[in-house]
Design a protein around this motif. Sequence first.
Motif, mmCIF file in Angstrom:
data_model
loop_
_atom_site.group_PDB
_atom_site.id
_atom_site.type_symbol
_atom_site.label_atom_id
_atom_site.label_comp_id
_atom_site.label_asym_id
_atom_site.label_seq_id
_atom_site.Cartn_x
_atom_site.Cartn_y
_atom_site.Cartn_z
ATOM 1 N N SER A 84 0.833 -1.192 0.000
ATOM 2 C CA SER A 84 0.000 0.000 0.000
ATOM 3 C C SER A 84 0.874 1.250 0.000
ATOM 4 N N VAL B 274 1.328 5.005 1.294
ATOM 5 C CA VAL B 274 0.899 6.026 2.242
ATOM 6 C C VAL B 274 1.684 7.298 1.947
ATOM 7 N N ASN C 71 -3.650 6.661 3.280
ATOM 8 C CA ASN C 71 -3.358 5.335 2.733
ATOM 9 C C ASN C 71 -4.218 5.115 1.474
ATOM 10 N N THR D 123 -4.549 2.632 -0.460
ATOM 11 C CA THR D 123 -5.160 1.319 -0.712
ATOM 12 C C THR D 123 -6.092 0.886 0.409
ATOM 13 N N MET D 124 -6.403 1.788 1.299
ATOM 14 C CA MET D 124 -7.250 1.428 2.426
ATOM 15 C C MET D 124 -8.667 1.013 1.985
ATOM 16 N N GLN D 125 -9.112 -0.093 2.543
ATOM 17 C CA GLN D 125 -10.479 -0.564 2.292
ATOM 18 C C GLN D 125 -11.103 -0.904 3.632
HETATM 19 C C1 LIG Z 1 -3.221 0.581 4.079
HETATM 20 O O1 LIG Z 1 -4.432 -0.075 3.879
HETATM 21 C C2 LIG Z 1 -4.299 -1.444 3.537
HETATM 22 C C3 LIG Z 1 -5.692 -1.980 3.221
HETATM 23 O O2 LIG Z 1 -6.626 -1.675 4.224
HETATM 24 C C4 LIG Z 1 -3.640 -2.176 4.680
HETATM 25 O O3 LIG Z 1 -3.493 -3.526 4.350
HETATM 26 C C5 LIG Z 1 -2.286 -1.552 4.957
HETATM 27 O O4 LIG Z 1 -1.708 -2.154 6.062
HETATM 28 C C6 LIG Z 1 -2.436 -0.053 5.191
HETATM 29 N N1 LIG Z 1 -1.110 0.533 5.301
HETATM 30 C C7 LIG Z 1 -0.698 1.204 6.364
HETATM 31 C C8 LIG Z 1 0.702 1.695 6.332
HETATM 32 O O5 LIG Z 1 -1.418 1.429 7.322
#
Ligand SMILES: *[C@@H]1O[C@H](CO)[C@@H](O)[C@H](O)[C@H]1NC(C)=O
Length: 151
Positions: free
Chosen positions: A19, A21, A58, A60-62
């Motif tokens: 992901s 950030v 972030n 790619t956050m879901q």
């Molecule tokens: C960002 O979001 C993704 C998906 O929810 C997650 O897997 C990942 O750990 C997150 N990255 C950080 C640095 O928090």
Amino acid sequence: MKASGFLALIISLITVTESKVYTRCKLAKIFVKAGLDNYRRFSLGNWICLAYYESHCNTTMQTLLKDGSTDYGIFQINSFTWCRRSRLHLTHQKNHCHVACSALVTDGLTDAILWAKKIVKEMQGMNYWQRWKKNCEGKDMSEWKRGCEVF
Ligand SMILES: *[C@@H]1O[C@H](CO)[C@@H](O)[C@H](O)[C@H]1NC(C)=O
């Protein structure tokens, strides 16, 4: 050695799909370039504040919600109203934007920004985002771009 070469390949593949950030100032620059500063009279700080509280920047956050929908990407845009998860889901989703949800969770922020603009335009403001209302609305937003070399 073959084994270590293979391992290196695996590691690099993992890195590619990791992901992304963004830092506050990197976001500030991307947002300015994308025309978000004062878009619909929302200053740059509002957009950074929004991204921070929605996803901690972030891309790619879901987040899976109780109603079965999912919030996607840096602005946590909801799948039920704003994007389509798959062709099968199309029929019972409002899907204003005709965009695939997967487009909202890439490192490139182009689609996420485009859709955030549409939301702000259609909803006449940022009230769509509860976390923006709670943490950013009506507050001094100039701090968010401090030291970022954006004007
Ligand atoms: C960002 O979001 C993704 C998906 O929810 C997650 O897997 C990942 O750990 C997150 N990255 C950080 C640095 O928090």
